[in-house]
Write an enzyme that holds these catalytic residues in place. Structure first.
Site, PDB file in Angstrom:
ATOM      1  CG  HIS A 249       3.112   1.485  -1.912  1.00 13.88           C
ATOM      2  ND1 HIS A 249       4.184   1.843  -2.987  1.00 13.88           N
ATOM      3  CD2 HIS A 249       1.987   1.477  -2.395  1.00 13.88           C
ATOM      4  CE1 HIS A 249       3.468   2.153  -3.995  1.00 13.88           C
ATOM      5  NE2 HIS A 249       2.137   2.039  -3.810  1.00 13.88           N
TER       6      HIS A 249
ATOM      7  CG  ASP B  29      -5.439  -1.091  -2.714  1.00 10.90           C
ATOM      8  OD1 ASP B  29      -4.560  -1.172  -3.105  1.00 10.90           O
ATOM      9  OD2 ASP B  29      -6.503  -0.806  -3.386  1.00 10.90           O
TER      10      ASP B  29
HETATM   11  C1  SDX Z   1      -1.091  -1.174  -4.976  1.00 12.16           C
HETATM   12  O1  SDX Z   1       3.080  -0.390  -7.023  1.00 12.16           O
HETATM   13  C2  SDX Z   1       2.079   0.451  -6.633  1.00 12.16           C
HETATM   14  O2  SDX Z   1       2.264   1.696  -6.866  1.00 12.16           O
HETATM   15  C3  SDX Z   1       0.896  -0.034  -6.329  1.00 12.16           C
HETATM   16  C4  SDX Z   1      -0.436   0.513  -6.164  1.00 12.16           C
HETATM   17  C5  SDX Z   1      -0.918   1.642  -7.341  1.00 12.16           C
HETATM   18  O3  SDX Z   1      -1.470   2.656  -7.495  1.00 12.16           O
HETATM   19  O4  SDX Z   1      -0.554   0.901  -8.318  1.00 12.16           O
HETATM   20  O5  SDX Z   1      -0.013   1.745  -5.120  1.00 12.16           O
HETATM   21  C6  SDX Z   1      -1.430  -0.078  -5.684  1.00 12.16           C
HETATM   22  O6  SDX Z   1      -1.029  -2.357  -5.391  1.00 12.16           O
HETATM   23  C7  SDX Z   1      -0.996  -0.845  -3.470  1.00 12.16           C
HETATM   24  C8  SDX Z   1      -0.583  -1.963  -2.690  1.00 12.16           C
HETATM   25  C9  SDX Z   1      -1.720  -3.117  -2.172  1.00 12.16           C
HETATM   26  N1  SDX Z   1      -1.270  -4.271  -1.726  1.00 12.16           N
HETATM   27  C10 SDX Z   1      -1.549  -4.667  -0.435  1.00 12.16           C
HETATM   28  O7  SDX Z   1      -1.928  -3.789   0.234  1.00 12.16           O
HETATM   29  C11 SDX Z   1      -1.125  -6.144   0.001  1.00 12.16           C
HETATM   30  C12 SDX Z   1      -0.329  -5.837   1.245  1.00 12.16           C
HETATM   31  N2  SDX Z   1       0.828  -5.329   1.183  1.00 12.16           N
HETATM   32  C13 SDX Z   1       2.054  -6.370   0.945  1.00 12.16           C
HETATM   33  O8  SDX Z   1       1.718  -7.419   0.435  1.00 12.16           O
HETATM   34  C14 SDX Z   1       3.204  -5.564   0.505  1.00 12.16           C
HETATM   35  O9  SDX Z   1       3.389  -4.518   1.468  1.00 12.16           O
HETATM   36  C15 SDX Z   1       3.555  -4.857  -0.831  1.00 12.16           C
HETATM   37  C16 SDX Z   1       2.988  -6.023  -1.905  1.00 12.16           C
HETATM   38  C17 SDX Z   1       2.535  -3.787  -1.167  1.00 12.16           C
HETATM   39  C18 SDX Z   1       4.828  -4.532  -1.100  1.00 12.16           C
HETATM   40  O10 SDX Z   1       5.644  -5.585  -1.047  1.00 12.16           O
HETATM   41  P1  SDX Z   1       6.997  -5.450  -1.337  1.00 12.16           P
HETATM   42  O11 SDX Z   1       7.435  -4.144  -1.287  1.00 12.16           O
HETATM   43  O12 SDX Z   1       7.560  -6.764  -1.748  1.00 12.16           O
HETATM   44  O13 SDX Z   1       7.450  -5.839   0.390  1.00 12.16           O
HETATM   45  P2  SDX Z   1       7.634  -7.197   1.169  1.00 12.16           P
HETATM   46  O14 SDX Z   1       6.782  -8.036   0.739  1.00 12.16           O
HETATM   47  O15 SDX Z   1       9.154  -7.319   0.690  1.00 12.16           O
HETATM   48  O16 SDX Z   1       7.704  -6.776   2.891  1.00 12.16           O
HETATM   49  C19 SDX Z   1       8.882  -6.163   3.323  1.00 12.16           C
HETATM   50  C20 SDX Z   1       8.777  -6.691   4.926  1.00 12.16           C
HETATM   51  C21 SDX Z   1       8.367  -8.187   4.924  1.00 12.16           C
HETATM   52  O17 SDX Z   1       8.711  -8.584   6.438  1.00 12.16           O
HETATM   53  P3  SDX Z   1      10.304  -9.300   6.371  1.00 12.16           P
HETATM   54  O18 SDX Z   1      10.466 -10.340   5.650  1.00 12.16           O
HETATM   55  O19 SDX Z   1      11.223  -7.990   6.430  1.00 12.16           O
HETATM   56  O20 SDX Z   1      10.194  -9.753   8.008  1.00 12.16           O
HETATM   57  O21 SDX Z   1       7.391  -6.130   5.406  1.00 12.16           O
HETATM   58  C22 SDX Z   1       6.531  -7.232   5.807  1.00 12.16           C
HETATM   59  C23 SDX Z   1       6.996  -8.354   4.918  1.00 12.16           C
HETATM   60  O22 SDX Z   1       6.475  -9.369   5.522  1.00 12.16           O
HETATM   61  N3  SDX Z   1       5.141  -6.610   5.232  1.00 12.16           N
HETATM   62  C24 SDX Z   1       4.040  -6.690   5.660  1.00 12.16           C
HETATM   63  C25 SDX Z   1       2.878  -6.180   5.011  1.00 12.16           C
HETATM   64  N4  SDX Z   1       3.706  -5.737   4.164  1.00 12.16           N
HETATM   65  C26 SDX Z   1       4.877  -5.956   3.919  1.00 12.16           C
HETATM   66  N5  SDX Z   1       3.885  -7.264   6.874  1.00 12.16           N
HETATM   67  C27 SDX Z   1       2.377  -7.159   7.397  1.00 12.16           C
HETATM   68  N6  SDX Z   1       1.470  -6.740   6.599  1.00 12.16           N
HETATM   69  C28 SDX Z   1       1.867  -6.089   5.381  1.00 12.16           C
HETATM   70  N7  SDX Z   1       0.841  -5.577   4.610  1.00 12.16           N
END
Ligand code: SDX
Length: 432
Positions: free
Chosen positions: A309, A366
């Site tokens: 998140h 989610d």
């Molecule tokens: C919602 O914003 C809100 O409040 C949203 C929400 C709401 O109520 O409105 O809470 C609802 O959208 C919840 C999130 C639902 N999405 C997912 O579950 C999709 C999976 N999660 C990710 O795609 C990600 O964690 C996000 C999109 C939620 C957040 O993305 P960020 O903050 O841009 O984080 P990032 O992509 O920069 O990741 C940071 C690191 C990366 O690794 P490195 O580049 O440092 O090596 O963490 C890793 C990412 O690869 N990473 C994950 C991961 N999420 C982040 N690795 C594996 N699995 C994951 N789910």
């Protein structure tokens, strides 16, 4: 807390005022920065940028705190209902008995959609995605209520209570209608004697000769899911609603834009992606260990959906509540879901794995919501639609904050241009 900050650029120094929120959050006020220093700030994805001051929701991502208008989500989940929480999110206070009765009556009075609107559904292919239909239909509400969609906020605000009730009430009628059309079933009209969630389930699942009766467990579960989604500060879709509202656009157009933003798999579409991920793991005979290994290695399409998140660097309090409620509901229905076992195993494994710990990746809202919706009987294609129904009060509350701000400015971020420098036109016969 400092009341200003000093910024030095080269030999020049600039004083930046600071802003402090109710819970002590601090911000540098850079509104004058460009004028004084010819610099803008750069923050792709707005991860460190406050776009507004708001009174609706407070989140502390480090501590896993979520409060709607000051009330902890855990208390609302235990004691409130979706309709009462919707009132709180929109109007800022828990309703008195009279206010609650009036609000419920407004929702009942506005449950039907205009008969001519039913013809719009006929134009869609049967497999049209319900989110595409929902955003179009919510925007189209403005055509049936022109007096509330003048795109002059002063006049639109005069009809705010009715427009809010219309949107919250009709979003579930439109959602149910889109599902029934996709199944080749006739529209099931709302009933005036049913509660918000019970009426939605009736419109979804009743047959012409057999009325669907929501069990107390199912009705409680749906109330909880919608309540937990009611608002969440400046997430992608709510920021979109505010962006569109800031141009002067009406409530229907702004919330329709929010639906489009929510649709993406990184946002509200994640609840579908989680179920698809769990089913893929189950079908592969994997207990989740192989999937986690692939997710850590960044294998394409192996992201652990429902995890991570932008704000929560601790357990999403909503995930904790839904996870427990899911277990209780399946137990009370005497049902099992292998996806829940896999989800629990994934959570256990990830929370003890350095990769996830280091990146502060925890289950988000989610991760379990889809398992709960499946237990209620909601079809997978409708999961993100359910998120939209739940989030509608938050979008409406944020629209109202923008529309009511007399000093409000249109949202218009700047950029750093990285394209070609100035060059002259070349006639087509001289191009390489
Ligand atoms: C919602 O914003 C809100 O409040 C949203 C929400 C709401 O109520 O409105 O809470 C609802 O959208 C919840 C999130 C639902 N999405 C997912 O579950 C999709 C999976 N999660 C990710 O795609 C990600 O964690 C996000 C999109 C939620 C957040 O993305 P960020 O903050 O841009 O984080 P990032 O992509 O920069 O990741 C940071 C690191 C990366 O690794 P490195 O580049 O440092 O090596 O963490 C890793 C990412 O690869 N990473 C994950 C991961 N999420 C982040 N690795 C594996 N699995 C994951 N789910």
């Amino acid at each position: 807390m400092a009341d200003s900050a000093l910024l030095r650029i080269g030999k020049k120094e600039y004083t930046l005022p600071t802003l402090v929120g109710t819970e002590g959050e601090q911000a540098l006020d850079i509104r004058a920065l460009r004028k004084e220093s010819s610099h803008i700030t750069y923050d792709e994805g707005y991860g460190n940028t406050g776009s507004c001051e708001s009174k609706v929701t407070f989140i502390d991502g480090e501590k896993g705190i979520l409060r709607y208008r000051g009330y902890p989500i855990e208390q609302l989940a235990e004691h409130s209902s979706f309709v009462e929480t919707a009132y709180l999110v929109i109007y800022g206070e828990l309703p008195t008995k009279e206010q609650r009765a009036r609000f419920s009556q407004l929702l009942r009075d506005n449950a039907n959609i205009h008969e001519r609107m039913l013809h719009l559904f006929e134009g869609y292919p049967r497999d049209a995605h319900p989110m595409a239909i929902l955003s179009a239909m919510i925007n189209s509400l403005g055509c049936y209520y022109p007096q509330m969609s003048t795109n002059d906020h002063r006049s639109d605000l005069e009809h705010f209570d009715e427009a809010a009730a219309i949107t919250i009430s009709k979003v579930r009628t439109i959602a149910a209608c889109s599902y029934r059309m996709s199944q080749g079933l006739p529209m099931m009209y709302p009933k005036h004697d049913l509660g918000y969630c019970e009426n939605f389930l009736h419109m979804m699942f009743s047959e012409p000769y057999h009325e669907y009766q929501a069990s107390p467990e199912v009705s409680r579960a749906l109330n909880l899911i919608l309540l937990l989604h009611a608002d969440h500060e400046q997430n992608c879709s709510t920021s979109t609603v505010r962006m569109v509202a800031s141009s002067g656009a009406n409530l229907f157009a702004s919330t329709a834009a929010g639906i489009c933003a929510l649709w993406g798999p990184l946002h509200g579409g994640a609840n579908v992606a989680v179920i698809r991920m769990l089913e893929e793991i189950h079908a592969a005979g994997d207990d989740g260990s192989r999937f986690i290994r692939d997710a850590k290695e960044g294998v394409a399409g192996k992201r652990l959906m429902g995890f991570g998140h932008r704000v929560y660097k601790n357990y999403d309090p909503r995930a904790k509540i839904i996870g427990k409620a899911c277990e209780d509901m399946l137990k009370s229905l005497g049902r099992e879901d292998p996806c829940l076992d896999i989800a629990r195993h994934l959570e256990e494994a990830a929370l003890n794995d350095e990769y996830f710990i280091e990146r502060k990746l925890y289950p988000n809202v989610d991760f379990y919501s889809g398992i709960m919706m499946r237990a209620i009987g909601i079809p997978l294609t409708m999961f993100t639609v359910m998120f939209s129904i739940g989030r509608m009060p938050g979008w409406i509350a944020n629209w109202k904050e923008v529309a009511s701000n007399p000093k409000g400015r249109i949202y218009r971020p700047r950029q750093i241009y990285q394209g070609p420098a100035k060059r002259d036109y070349v006639p087509v016969d001289q191009r390489g």
